[in-house]
Scaffold this motif. Structure first.
Motif, mmCIF file in Angstrom:
data_model
loop_
_atom_site.group_PDB
_atom_site.id
_atom_site.type_symbol
_atom_site.label_atom_id
_atom_site.label_comp_id
_atom_site.label_asym_id
_atom_site.label_seq_id
_atom_site.Cartn_x
_atom_site.Cartn_y
_atom_site.Cartn_z
ATOM 1 N N THR A 195 0.821 -1.217 0.000
ATOM 2 C CA THR A 195 0.000 0.000 0.000
ATOM 3 C C THR A 195 0.854 1.265 0.000
ATOM 4 O OG1 THR A 195 -0.155 -0.058 2.424
ATOM 5 C CG2 THR A 195 -1.910 -1.155 1.176
ATOM 6 N N ALA A 196 2.143 1.136 -0.248
ATOM 7 C CA ALA A 196 3.048 2.287 -0.163
ATOM 8 C C ALA A 196 2.720 3.377 -1.177
ATOM 9 C CB ALA A 196 4.494 1.823 -0.344
ATOM 10 N N ARG A 197 2.160 3.000 -2.320
ATOM 11 C CA ARG A 197 1.860 3.996 -3.367
ATOM 12 C C ARG A 197 0.398 4.431 -3.366
ATOM 13 N NH1 ARG A 197 4.854 1.081 -8.537
ATOM 14 N NH2 ARG A 197 6.890 0.760 -7.549
ATOM 15 N N GLY A 198 -0.368 3.897 -2.430
ATOM 16 C CA GLY A 198 -1.785 4.262 -2.358
ATOM 17 C C GLY A 198 -2.634 3.073 -1.984
ATOM 18 N N GLY A 199 -3.825 3.361 -1.527
ATOM 19 C CA GLY A 199 -4.737 2.295 -1.138
ATOM 20 C C GLY A 199 -4.566 1.919 0.313
ATOM 21 N N THR A 200 -5.531 1.180 0.803
ATOM 22 C CA THR A 200 -5.514 0.738 2.195
ATOM 23 C C THR A 200 -5.514 -0.777 2.315
ATOM 24 O OG1 THR A 200 -7.930 0.786 2.295
ATOM 25 C CG2 THR A 200 -6.772 2.813 2.925
ATOM 26 N N GLY A 201 -5.508 -1.460 1.169
ATOM 27 C CA GLY A 201 -5.552 -2.914 1.215
ATOM 28 C C GLY A 201 -6.956 -3.469 1.212
ATOM 29 N N ARG A 202 -7.941 -2.626 0.982
ATOM 30 C CA ARG A 202 -9.328 -3.087 0.893
ATOM 31 C C ARG A 202 -10.068 -2.177 -0.068
ATOM 32 N NH1 ARG A 202 -12.369 0.453 3.865
ATOM 33 N NH2 ARG A 202 -11.299 1.619 5.504
ATOM 34 N N ASP A 203 -11.300 -2.554 -0.397
ATOM 35 C CA ASP A 203 -12.117 -1.685 -1.228
ATOM 36 C C ASP A 203 -12.341 -0.360 -0.519
ATOM 37 O OD1 ASP A 203 -14.062 -4.489 -2.298
ATOM 38 O OD2 ASP A 203 -12.630 -3.358 -3.500
ATOM 39 N N ALA A 204 -12.295 0.719 -1.279
ATOM 40 C CA ALA A 204 -12.515 2.041 -0.705
ATOM 41 C C ALA A 204 -13.933 2.159 -0.161
ATOM 42 C CB ALA A 204 -12.266 3.108 -1.763
ATOM 43 N N ASP A 205 -14.063 2.866 0.953
ATOM 44 C CA ASP A 205 -15.377 3.026 1.573
ATOM 45 C C ASP A 205 -16.393 3.626 0.612
ATOM 46 O OD1 ASP A 205 -14.427 1.958 3.924
ATOM 47 O OD2 ASP A 205 -14.130 3.893 4.917
ATOM 48 N N VAL A 206 -15.958 4.566 -0.224
ATOM 49 C CA VAL A 206 -16.899 5.212 -1.134
ATOM 50 C C VAL A 206 -17.470 4.203 -2.129
ATOM 51 C CG1 VAL A 206 -15.065 5.964 -2.723
ATOM 52 C CG2 VAL A 206 -17.271 7.160 -2.709
ATOM 53 N N ALA A 207 -16.638 3.284 -2.607
ATOM 54 C CA ALA A 207 -17.112 2.272 -3.557
ATOM 55 C C ALA A 207 -18.021 1.266 -2.872
ATOM 56 C CB ALA A 207 -15.922 1.568 -4.202
ATOM 57 N N VAL A 208 -17.654 0.857 -1.666
ATOM 58 C CA VAL A 208 -18.492 -0.063 -0.905
ATOM 59 C C VAL A 208 -19.837 0.596 -0.607
ATOM 60 C CG1 VAL A 208 -18.720 -1.323 1.278
ATOM 61 C CG2 VAL A 208 -16.512 -1.270 0.091
ATOM 62 N N GLY A 209 -19.799 1.889 -0.296
ATOM 63 C CA GLY A 209 -21.030 2.601 -0.001
ATOM 64 C C GLY A 209 -21.971 2.646 -1.193
ATOM 65 N N VAL A 210 -21.435 2.909 -2.379
ATOM 66 C CA VAL A 210 -22.260 2.919 -3.582
ATOM 67 C C VAL A 210 -22.837 1.529 -3.840
ATOM 68 C CG1 VAL A 210 -22.208 3.150 -6.102
ATOM 69 C CG2 VAL A 210 -21.115 4.885 -4.665
ATOM 70 N N ASN A 211 -22.023 0.514 -3.624
ATOM 71 C CA ASN A 211 -22.452 -0.863 -3.829
ATOM 72 C C ASN A 211 -23.669 -1.195 -2.965
ATOM 73 O OD1 ASN A 211 -22.203 -3.385 -5.021
ATOM 74 N ND2 ASN A 211 -20.613 -4.098 -3.639
ATOM 75 N N TYR A 212 -23.621 -0.811 -1.695
ATOM 76 C CA TYR A 212 -24.738 -1.065 -0.792
ATOM 77 C C TYR A 212 -25.917 -0.142 -1.068
ATOM 78 C CZ TYR A 212 -22.696 -4.558 2.238
ATOM 79 O OH TYR A 212 -22.181 -5.722 2.721
ATOM 80 N N GLU A 213 -25.630 1.127 -1.311
ATOM 81 C CA GLU A 213 -26.725 2.076 -1.487
ATOM 82 C C GLU A 213 -27.535 1.778 -2.748
ATOM 83 O OE1 GLU A 213 -27.547 6.885 -1.895
ATOM 84 O OE2 GLU A 213 -25.655 6.177 -1.027
ATOM 85 N N GLY A 214 -26.847 1.425 -3.821
ATOM 86 C CA GLY A 214 -27.565 1.079 -5.040
ATOM 87 C C GLY A 214 -28.462 -0.123 -4.843
ATOM 88 N N PHE A 215 -27.970 -1.108 -4.107
ATOM 89 C CA PHE A 215 -28.755 -2.304 -3.812
ATOM 90 C C PHE A 215 -29.990 -1.947 -2.993
ATOM 91 C CE2 PHE A 215 -29.686 -6.017 -1.106
ATOM 92 C CZ PHE A 215 -29.761 -7.028 -2.043
#
Length: 325
Positions: A195-215
């Motif tokens: 994760t040295a160049r970016g990222g946290t090692g998991r799906d970004a919260d914003v993407a997970v949020g869209v995934n759940y909200e759309g559902f």
């Protein structure tokens, strides 16, 4: 129906299996009805009002696992998680061996499921005719494999990885036989490198949020509600009284049974046939896709950043796998 999968941490699962000397953490369990499904998304805050988006033509679909939802462009796929797993395993293996210990990280496999796998389940007659609302038990009859054996020394050097706050777990050893350990052990060190160049090692919260909200929005959309009502009428013609497919899936009669009854199989079969008859999957997938597209438009800058972070992690993983560095 499966609520969208959550982003999982950078692959500590396989390595945790070594720490706990059990393979159970990397295997799915199917002990009850729809163990891999659920009738609704997890509880969430009340959604702000949103005008139902236009959807255009609705295809007739009996299944959606060969389709891609718009948000998947911003989520890590099963194959990409496997690539990260592989790279982390290579880094951890090299780190542990650097302390003179014999160790090889478990070899990961790509999950077979995608965002649309089981999302609107059950949809397969061949499945429900055997399993009803129960998840298929692919390991039935198999003898459990031997748990991996990991020495206390290797466990010490591995460490427990990084917690949700990005810090090593409290109490993690700081040295091994007089030699300084990476902060948090070899697992934490591998996570930091990936994760040295970016990222946290998991799906970004914003993407997970869209995934759940759309559902969740799609389940409440008038067009999906209407097709649920058509489905309910179809079920009533066959002698079943359920308001929505989720009600049938959650019927408490299926909850405690170790195996599906004839009644459960008959109900699930009628469920699948009625879904196909009124096009539940086609309508639901199309409506959910439309909501996701609108949510993506509203959150495009954040999602663009999330994708860049994913790409950065994957580039590091590819370099590790190709060069071992």
């Amino acid at each position: 129906m499966t609520p969208p999968r959550r982003g999982r941490p950078l692959p500590v699962l396989l390595l945790t299996a070594a720490l706990t000397a059990t393979l159970a953490l990397t295997a799915g369990c199917a002990s009850g009805p729809a163990a891999n499904t659920a009738a609704a998304a997890p509880p969430s805050a009340t959604l702000a009002p949103m005008e139902p988006p236009p959807i255009g033509d609705v295809p007739r679909l009996s299944r959606a696992d060969d389709r891609t939802l718009p948000i998947e462009a911003y989520l890590l796929s099963g194959e990409q998680f496997r690539q990260l797993d592989t790279a982390q395993g290579a880094l951890v293996t090299r780190c542990v061996r650097g302390f003179g210990l014999d160790y090889s990280a478990p070899v990961p496999t790509a999950p077979a499921t995608t965002q649309t796998s089981h999302r609107y389940d059950p949809v397969e007659i061949s499945d429900v005719s055997v399993n009803g609302y129960h998840s298929p038990d692919q390991d039935r009859g198999k003898k459990p494999g031997a748990a991996p054996s990991v020495s206390p020394d290797v466990t010490t050097v591995l460490g427990a990885g990084l917690g949700p706050d990005g810090r090593p777990a409290p109490g993690t050893a700081t040295e091994y036989r007089g030699k300084q350990l990476p902060s948090g052990g070899c697992i934490a060190d591998a996570q930091r490198q990936l994760t040295a160049r970016g990222g946290t090692g998991r799906d970004a919260d914003v993407a997970v949020g869209v995934n759940y909200e759309g559902f969740e929005r799609s389940r409440q959309d008038p067009r999906v509600v209407a097709v649920f009502q058509e489905w309910s009428r179809c079920m009533a013609e066959r002698g079943y009284s359920y308001g929505t497919p989720g009600d049938a899936l959650k019927d408490p009669r299926w909850g405690n049974a170790a195996a599906p009854s004839a009644e459960e199989i008959a109900t699930a079969t009628a469920d699948v046939e009625c879904k196909a008859r009124v096009n539940v999957v086609g309508v639901w997938f199309t409506v959910e896709s439309a909501y996701e597209q609108e949510l993506i438009r509203l959150k495009q800058p954040e999602l663009t950043g999330a994708k860049a972070a994913n790409d950065a992690m994957l580039a590091v993983a590819a370099s590790v796998t190709a060069t071992g560095a």
